[in-house]
Design an enzyme around this catalytic site. Structure first.
Site: not given
Length: 284
Positions: A40, A113, A150
C-alpha cells in the site's frame, strides 16, 4: 499462476523507493512472475501518521506519472502489476487507490479503498474519501483480480462481494504495524488476528488470498511485514518475515478453487432471503 510480491522498507526518498521497486519488479519478471503485487502507498513513506495539508501535494491524477512509470515497466516486462497510489481526483478530493496495469502497459482497472481507518498513527480519514466504485473485480490477462486495500481486509462483506462478482483471487496491498505502546503479547495477538481474518476470507469464499505489507520502522511505527499467500482452504503457501525486505514468487494453482468449492459449497448454501439485517448499522 506465478505471483511476485515485494515487501519493502521505504524512506522519504520517493525516487529511490521507486528505483528499488523497479529493480525488484525486473528481478521477479526475469524469474517468471506473471503478476506482481506491491504494498500500500508504495512510492513513499506511510504519511497518515499525522494530519498535514502539505502532504496532499504528493497526490497525483490517474492516469498520471506513476501509472506511466509502472505501465511502461509492465509493458516492457510483460507482467501485470498491482500498484497502490494516492489519487488526486479533483481539488480537495483524494482517494487511496489501487491501480492494475495490464502487461501491455494499459490501465486494466482501479479500486478506491472503501473502509477508511482513523486510529492513532493511521489518520486516513483526513486524507482519503471512501471509494465509490463498489466491489468490482478487475479483468486482466491473468484472471479476475479482487483487489481491496488494507483496512478492507478486516471486513468479510468486502471479500464476499468480490467473490460474488466473480473474483478469482483476493489481493490486499497493505500498510499495517504495531503500536509501540502495546505489550509484545498484544502486538503478536494483533498480527495473528490480522492474518487469521484474511485466511478466513480465503476459506469462506474458496479463493486464494495475497497480502503484501510494508516492513521497517517509519517515524516510530514498526510495520510488521508478514506478507503472505494463502490457498482457498486458508492454507499458508508463503509467509514473509516480520523484519526483512522480501521479493518472492509464489506459484498458485488457480484451478484448485473449483475443487474446493465443490467440497465446500458455501455459495450454494447461503440463505440470502434471511440476510436483510446485514444492511443495518446495528440490530437494536
Amino acid at each position: 499462476m506465478k505471483i511476485g510480491i515485494i515487501q519493502q522498507h521505504n524512506t522519504a526518498d520517493r525516487d529511490d523507493n521507486k528505483r528499488r521497486l523497479e529493480e525488484k519488479i525486473r528481478s521477479l519478471a526475469a524469474k517468471g512472475a506473471e503478476l506482481v503485487v506491491l504494498q500500500e502507498l508504495h512510492n513513499g513513506l506511510y504519511f497518515c501518521q499525522e494530519e498535514n495539508v502539505d502532504t496532499f501535494n504528493q497526490a497525483e491524477p490517474i492516469p498520471g506519472p506513476s501509472t506511466e512509470f509502472y505501465g511502461a515497466l509492465a509493458k516492457e516486462l510483460g507482467v501485470v502489476i498491482v500498484t497502490s497510489l494516492f489519487e488526486r481526483r479533483a481539488t480537495g478530493l483524494y482517494h487511496n487507490t489501487a491501480v492494475v496495469l495490464e502487461k501491455d502497459g494499459t490501465i486494466a482497472g482501479k479500486y478506491r479503498k472503501m473502509h477508511i481507518p482513523d486510529d492513532p498513527g493511521y489518520y486516513e480519514k483526513f486524507y482519503f474519501t471512501p471509494g465509490d466504485m463498489g466491489f468490482q473485480p478487475i479483468d486482466t490477462s491473468v484472471g479476475r483480480l479482487g483487489v481491496l486495500v488494507c483496512w478492507d481486509q478486516w471486513y468479510p462483506e468486502a471479500a464476499r462481494l468480490m467473490a460474488l462478482a466473480g473474483a478469482e483471487i483476493l489481493i490486499y496491498p497493505t500498510a499495517i504495524g504495531y503500536d509501540s505502546n502495546d505489550t509484545s503479547d498484544e502486538q503478536e495477538r494483533q498480527r495473528m488476528a490480522w492474518q487469521t481474518v484474511q485466511r478466513g476470507h480465503a476459506v469462506a469464499n474458496g479463493l486464494p488470498v495475497v497480502t503484501v505489507n510494508r516492513v521497517g520502522d517509519e517515524d516510530g511505527v514498526p510495520f510488521w511485514g508478514t506478507s503472505f499467500v494463502a490457498g482457498p482452504q486458508g492454507e499458508l503457501l508463503y509467509e514473509a518475515p516480520t523484519d526483512k525486505e522480501v521479493e518472492a514468487i509464489i506459484d498458485i494453482d488457480m484451478q484448485r478453487s473449483e475443487q474446493v468449492r465443490r467440497w465446500w459449497p458455501f455459495l450454494r448454501d447461503r440463505r440470502i432471503e434471511n440476510y436483510n439485517d446485514i444492511l443495518k448499522r446495528y440490530i437494536d
